[in-house]
Motif scaffolding. Structure first.
Motif, mmCIF file in Angstrom:
data_model
loop_
_atom_site.group_PDB
_atom_site.id
_atom_site.type_symbol
_atom_site.label_atom_id
_atom_site.label_comp_id
_atom_site.label_asym_id
_atom_site.label_seq_id
_atom_site.Cartn_x
_atom_site.Cartn_y
_atom_site.Cartn_z
ATOM 1 N N LEU A 106 0.839 -1.214 0.000
ATOM 2 C CA LEU A 106 0.000 0.000 0.000
ATOM 3 C C LEU A 106 0.870 1.259 0.000
ATOM 4 O O LEU A 106 0.559 2.244 -0.677
ATOM 5 C CB LEU A 106 -0.920 0.016 1.239
ATOM 6 N N GLY A 157 1.150 -1.521 22.791
ATOM 7 C CA GLY A 157 0.331 -0.669 21.924
ATOM 8 C C GLY A 157 0.937 0.724 21.804
ATOM 9 O O GLY A 157 0.948 1.329 20.723
ATOM 10 N N TRP A 201 -6.696 3.890 8.748
ATOM 11 C CA TRP A 201 -5.614 3.217 9.474
ATOM 12 C C TRP A 201 -5.790 3.349 10.986
ATOM 13 O O TRP A 201 -5.361 2.486 11.742
ATOM 14 C CB TRP A 201 -4.232 3.746 9.027
HETATM 15 C C1 RET Z 1 -1.634 -1.933 15.874
HETATM 16 C C2 RET Z 1 -1.237 -2.112 17.336
HETATM 17 C C3 RET Z 1 -1.713 -1.006 18.202
HETATM 18 C C4 RET Z 1 -1.160 0.321 17.779
HETATM 19 C C5 RET Z 1 -1.253 0.547 16.311
HETATM 20 C C6 RET Z 1 -1.528 -0.476 15.415
HETATM 21 C C7 RET Z 1 -1.734 -0.093 14.020
HETATM 22 C C8 RET Z 1 -2.175 -0.837 13.013
HETATM 23 C C9 RET Z 1 -2.391 -0.380 11.663
HETATM 24 C C10 RET Z 1 -2.719 -1.318 10.743
HETATM 25 C C11 RET Z 1 -2.961 -1.074 9.378
HETATM 26 C C12 RET Z 1 -3.265 -2.085 8.581
HETATM 27 C C13 RET Z 1 -3.494 -2.009 7.178
HETATM 28 C C14 RET Z 1 -3.644 -3.181 6.560
HETATM 29 C C15 RET Z 1 -3.808 -3.347 5.180
HETATM 30 O O1 RET Z 1 -3.785 -4.430 4.662
HETATM 31 C C16 RET Z 1 -0.653 -2.800 15.093
HETATM 32 C C17 RET Z 1 -3.060 -2.465 15.729
HETATM 33 C C18 RET Z 1 -1.037 1.974 15.862
HETATM 34 C C19 RET Z 1 -2.254 1.054 11.333
HETATM 35 C C20 RET Z 1 -3.565 -0.712 6.479
#
Ligand code: RET
Length: 273
Positions: A106, A157, A201
């Motif tokens: 992405l 986290g 996100w």
């Molecule tokens: C976690 C852990 C807790 C803190 C944060 C997280 C962010 C995850 C994100 C995931 C995005 C995933 C996407 C997937 C596409 O296939 C790991 C949950 C900030 C931003 C865009």
């Protein structure tokens, strides 16, 4: 028993809501895969890797959601009243592992439509991927504690969020710096892409925190709902916007199939002139 999904009984409504959301996710990603394959011919070679990356993300996400849906229905059985856990368990961990592959795709497709090239695409992608992987690995570790130790969930986290902030900062700087290189009237679309990313996100860390603020069967429904909205927004809608930008820039660069496609669907007549 790592995830709170395994701790509760579910009413028919709760169980089916989750089953249906996961299954819808499979359908949407596979349908979008067909879309991206078909429209890739309207994208100039210079941008086509961006659309190819969407194809990879769709296939990968569609498959992981298929396995999540199967795991959900295998893990619980209806006892005449509610759905209860059997001898298998459900896990969200597979999602995190899948992000190790999909998030770099992405991010790189964004850099391609931002017209980054050579050394600068390589170094920006490297920093983005390092921060994304840092975010995912620490988040993966954190979610292993969501049943037993909420303070660990919060500490990991927080570390993961630090990586997330760095990644978003690089994305923001790149978008707003490189906007001026974008052609075909795509500058306003890339701003929308930025806000879509910020919104979609952020739903993932909220889903991660569900055990902290809503440890119940309804919380599980909420979590799977958040994942579904986040998946469709951050991959499918995002991918459509990226490919739209790629086609408009292709047309502006004189690529005839792009000009024909835009003219036909009446989106941009000026690029053809
Ligand atoms: C976690 C852990 C807790 C803190 C944060 C997280 C962010 C995850 C994100 C995931 C995005 C995933 C996407 C997937 C596409 O296939 C790991 C949950 C900030 C931003 C865009």
């Amino acid at each position: 028993m790592r995830n709170i999904e395994n701790l509760y009984d579910y009413t028919v409504g709760q169980f089916e809501a989750i089953d249906h959301m996961l299954t819808m996710g499979v359908g949407v990603h596979f349908a979008a895969l067909v879309f991206f394959i078909v429209v890739s011919r309207f994208v100039a070679p210079k941008y086509r890797v961006a659309t190819a990356l969407s194809c990879i993300v769709m296939l990968s996400a569609g498959m992981i959601l298929f396995s999540q849906a199967a795991m959900w229905t295998d893990a619980f059985r209806f006892n005449g009243e509610v759905y209860t856990l059997q001898d298998l368990t459900f896990s969200n961990g597979y999602r995190y592992v899948n992000w190790m592959a999909t998030i770099p795709c992405l991010l790189v497709q964004l850099l391609i439509v931002l017209n980054l090239k050579g050394k600068s695409i390589f170094s920006t992608a490297t920093w983005l991927i390092i921060s994304a992987w840092g975010m995912i690995v620490t988040g993966y570790i954190g979610q292993l504690y969501e049943v037993d130790d909420l303070s660990q969930l919060m500490v990991w986290g927080a570390i993961s969020t630090a990586f997330f902030v760095v990644m978003n900062w690089i994305v923001g700087v790149r978008i707003f710096r490189n906007k001026s290189t974008m052609t075909g009237g795509t500058q306003s679309t890339i701003t929308k892409v930025f806000w879509l990313m910020m919104f979609a996100w952020t739903l993932y860390p909220i889903a991660y925190l569900v055990p902290q603020f809503m440890p119940s069967a309804d919380g599980v429904v909420l979590r799977q709902g958040l994942f579904t909205v986040a998946d469709i927004s951050s991959k499918v809608i995002y991918g459509i916007m990226i490919t739209y930008i790629a086609i408009k820039q292709s047309a502006a660069a004189g690529y005839v199939p792009a000009q024909q496609a835009l003219d036909k669907i009446g989106m941009d007549k000026s690029a053809v002139a």
